[in-house]
Enzyme design. Structure first.
Site, PDB file in Angstrom:
ATOM      1  N   ASP A   7       0.869  -1.165   0.000  1.00 11.88           N
ATOM      2  CA  ASP A   7       0.000   0.000   0.000  1.00 11.88           C
ATOM      3  C   ASP A   7       0.913   1.223   0.000  1.00 11.88           C
ATOM      4  O   ASP A   7       2.097   1.130   0.327  1.00 11.88           O
ATOM      5  CB  ASP A   7      -0.900  -0.032   1.239  1.00 11.88           C
ATOM      6  CG  ASP A   7      -1.809   1.170   1.330  1.00 11.88           C
ATOM      7  OD1 ASP A   7      -2.453   1.504   0.322  1.00 11.88           O
ATOM      8  OD2 ASP A   7      -1.866   1.789   2.408  1.00 11.88           O
ATOM      9  N   ASP A   9      -0.241   5.057   0.852  1.00 12.86           N
ATOM     10  CA  ASP A   9      -0.515   6.127   1.812  1.00 12.86           C
ATOM     11  C   ASP A   9      -0.517   5.602   3.246  1.00 12.86           C
ATOM     12  O   ASP A   9      -1.200   4.622   3.561  1.00 12.86           O
ATOM     13  CB  ASP A   9      -1.854   6.780   1.490  1.00 12.86           C
ATOM     14  CG  ASP A   9      -1.847   7.414   0.105  1.00 12.86           C
ATOM     15  OD1 ASP A   9      -0.824   8.010  -0.258  1.00 12.86           O
ATOM     16  OD2 ASP A   9      -2.858   7.295  -0.610  1.00 12.86           O
ATOM     17  N   ASP A 183      -1.477  -0.278   6.136  1.00 16.61           N
ATOM     18  CA  ASP A 183      -1.754   0.372   7.417  1.00 16.61           C
ATOM     19  C   ASP A 183      -3.211   0.321   7.822  1.00 16.61           C
ATOM     20  O   ASP A 183      -3.539   0.673   8.959  1.00 16.61           O
ATOM     21  CB  ASP A 183      -1.355   1.851   7.335  1.00 16.61           C
ATOM     22  CG  ASP A 183      -2.313   2.630   6.433  1.00 16.61           C
ATOM     23  OD1 ASP A 183      -3.101   3.448   6.950  1.00 16.61           O
ATOM     24  OD2 ASP A 183      -2.298   2.408   5.217  1.00 16.61           O
TER      25      ASP A 183
END
Length: 223
Positions: A7, A9, A183
């Site tokens: 991922d 961001d 996250d």
């Protein structure tokens, strides 16, 4: 060969590039500060809460991009990279990507943020393969405001990953070790699909899920 998916961001970057791009447009007077900032913040809160409608958000984001000539957008993005993104790229994140590249893993970034915003960021990380929300482009490369395909958000990341691998004649199951770093609880579907999920700088919901399922937790950034 193994595969490593990242991922972007709040995983490789200690910020949300899509949100920051919107804030950049506000700071530079490209959009109405009050109305755009409020809408941008609303979508960002929905993303964090896991309630975001990705198509609705992407139509907002791509519709904003469609209002400007491509040359102007590219100039702004170059400034955005210099002012916001490059100072935020941490050595720890670069080293993690490089570790998988040095092991000859197939490395890709997969993000719900659109390709216009994220392609230069992937390039800055030295990652060739990017799976991102795809804006429709006119013949002159201007952004029409329309979204192509399934947004790579939630289960859409699984769909897009499998489609991308199929275009390479591969399946996720063909890799002895598949790793995904993220996250957010929004990425639990893809984290659950790989052999080695890694909750990276996880928010509270993902941290709780990871602990319950015995997934490793990586705090890539100290602050």
């Amino acid at each position: 060969m193994n595969i490593a998916l990242f991922d972007l961001d709040n995983t490789l970057l200690p910020l949300d590039s899509d949100y920051e791009w919107g804030q950049f447009l506000v700071r530079h007077g490209a959009v109405d500060a009050e109305s755009f900032a409020a809408r941008n913040a609303e979508f960002y809160e929905q993303y964090q809460d896991g309630t975001l409608n990705p198509v609705e958000y992407l139509e907002f984001a791509l519709g904003t991009l469609s209002r400007f000539p491509r040359g102007q957008l590219d100039d702004w993005h170059e400034q955005f990279m210099a002012e916001v993104i490059q100072p935020s790229i941490r050595p720890e994140a670069l080293a993690l990507v490089r570790k998988h590249q040095d092991a000859d893993d197939l490395v890709a970034i997969i993000t719900a943020t659109n390709r216009f915003v994220t392609q230069p960021i992937a390039t800055a990380f030295g990652v060739t393969h990017l799976i991102a929300a795809e804006p429709e482009l006119a013949d002159d490369r201007s952004i029409t405001g329309r979204l192509l395909g399934t947004p790579p958000f939630g289960h859409g990341k699984v769909i897009n990953t499998r489609q991308w691998l199929a275009s390479r004649g591969k399946r996720l199951e063909d890799f002895a070790r598949s790793t995904f770093y993220s996250d957010s609880q929004n990425d639990i579907p893809l984290l659950s699909a790989v052999t080695h999920p890694v909750a990276t700088n996880p928010n509270a919901r993902l941290a709780s899920h990871a602990e319950a399922h015995g997934w490793p937790i990586l705090q890539l950034f100290d602050d």
